[in-house]
Design a protein around this motif. Structure first.
Motif, mmCIF file in Angstrom:
data_model
loop_
_atom_site.group_PDB
_atom_site.id
_atom_site.type_symbol
_atom_site.label_atom_id
_atom_site.label_comp_id
_atom_site.label_asym_id
_atom_site.label_seq_id
_atom_site.Cartn_x
_atom_site.Cartn_y
_atom_site.Cartn_z
ATOM 1 N N UNK A 122 39.314 90.475 0.226
ATOM 2 C CA UNK A 122 39.156 91.919 0.199
ATOM 3 C C UNK A 122 39.225 92.448 -1.212
ATOM 4 N N UNK A 123 38.743 93.653 -1.355
ATOM 5 C CA UNK A 123 38.749 94.280 -2.664
ATOM 6 C C UNK A 123 37.967 95.577 -2.654
ATOM 7 N N UNK A 124 37.265 95.817 -3.756
ATOM 8 C CA UNK A 124 36.525 97.070 -3.905
ATOM 9 C C UNK A 124 35.153 96.793 -4.505
ATOM 10 N N UNK A 125 34.177 97.499 -3.993
ATOM 11 C CA UNK A 125 32.824 97.505 -4.566
ATOM 12 C C UNK A 125 32.659 98.765 -5.398
ATOM 13 N N UNK A 126 31.948 98.619 -6.515
ATOM 14 C CA UNK A 126 31.425 99.759 -7.264
ATOM 15 C C UNK A 126 29.909 99.631 -7.239
ATOM 16 N N UNK A 127 29.256 100.594 -6.627
ATOM 17 C CA UNK A 127 27.794 100.620 -6.526
ATOM 18 C C UNK A 127 27.252 101.720 -7.429
ATOM 19 N N UNK A 128 26.274 101.393 -8.263
ATOM 20 C CA UNK A 128 25.490 102.385 -8.982
ATOM 21 C C UNK A 128 24.175 102.541 -8.245
ATOM 22 N N UNK A 129 23.812 103.763 -7.909
ATOM 23 C CA UNK A 129 22.672 104.018 -7.035
ATOM 24 C C UNK A 129 21.712 104.997 -7.710
ATOM 25 N N UNK A 130 20.413 104.703 -7.604
ATOM 26 C CA UNK A 130 19.372 105.571 -8.166
ATOM 27 C C UNK A 130 18.392 105.978 -7.083
ATOM 28 N N UNK A 131 17.921 107.222 -7.165
ATOM 29 C CA UNK A 131 16.837 107.657 -6.277
ATOM 30 C C UNK A 131 15.531 107.170 -6.915
ATOM 31 N N UNK A 132 14.705 106.513 -6.135
ATOM 32 C CA UNK A 132 13.411 106.018 -6.600
ATOM 33 C C UNK A 132 12.328 106.613 -5.706
ATOM 34 N N UNK A 133 11.053 106.411 -6.037
ATOM 35 C CA UNK A 133 9.988 106.868 -5.140
ATOM 36 C C UNK A 133 10.077 106.235 -3.745
ATOM 37 N N UNK A 134 10.756 105.071 -3.649
ATOM 38 C CA UNK A 134 10.927 104.392 -2.362
ATOM 39 C C UNK A 134 12.251 104.719 -1.688
ATOM 40 N N UNK A 135 12.963 105.691 -2.232
ATOM 41 C CA UNK A 135 14.259 106.063 -1.676
ATOM 42 C C UNK A 135 15.390 105.583 -2.574
ATOM 43 N N UNK A 136 16.620 105.721 -2.106
ATOM 44 C CA UNK A 136 17.791 105.311 -2.873
ATOM 45 C C UNK A 136 17.842 103.794 -2.948
ATOM 46 N N UNK A 137 18.143 103.267 -4.165
ATOM 47 C CA UNK A 137 18.228 101.825 -4.385
ATOM 48 C C UNK A 137 19.452 101.524 -5.247
#
Length: 158
Positions: A122-137
């Protein structure tokens, strides 16, 4: 905030939440094509705190496929999701950062098909997310493993 802006924020939050869920499902199902599709072209992941590697989505998918082949069962439970929009350095209004805790039970598969002792981490995720023409990635995934219980002698990281 106007009603329209509030609706857009809720819609974006749900889309980002779906992206994080799709990430967990792709890993648990071993669907590496779906896993790669969740990332931007320059997206990267870092599993070093869990004994793994850091690299682009193709490198990570190949490493995960090899590492998770040891297990007959894998289930990521991603909870306590905190989503902050406009949180990345290059923000143009279409970025988000997600911090989320995880528990990941796995069951080793024996050659005869029987189950061996469990590994749970167990632990923690850090996600960096960008909106693209195909949606969030996903543009960035960093795993911060905080604990691990069980496992087989000589088992390598996840």
């Amino acid at each position: 905030m106007t009603q329209r802006a509030e609706f857009a924020t809720v819609r974006d939050r749900l889309a980002v939440d779906d992206l994080v869920t799709a990430y967990a499902v792709a890993v648990d199902d071993g669907d590496w094509a779906a896993y790669r599709d969740l990332f931007t072209a320059d997206g990267r992941a870092d599993y070093r705190s869990a004994g793994g590697i850091e690299g682009d989505a193709d490198e990570i998918a190949a490493w995960l496929a090899e590492s998770l082949a040891l297990f007959g069962m894998c289930q990521h439970l991603i909870v306590n999701r905190q989503v902050r929009f406009g949180a990345l350095d290059q923000d143009t209004g279409d970025t988000a950062r997600v911090r989320a805790d995880y528990v990941n039970p796995l069951r080793f598969a024996e050659a005869d098909g029987s189950a061996a002792p469990d590994l749970v981490c167990g632990g923690r995720y850090d996600f960096g997310v960008l909106r693209t023409p195909d949606g969030w990635r996903l543009n960035e995934v960093v795993v911060h493993e905080k604990w691990r219980r069980g496992g087989a002698p000589g088992a390598h990281g996840l």
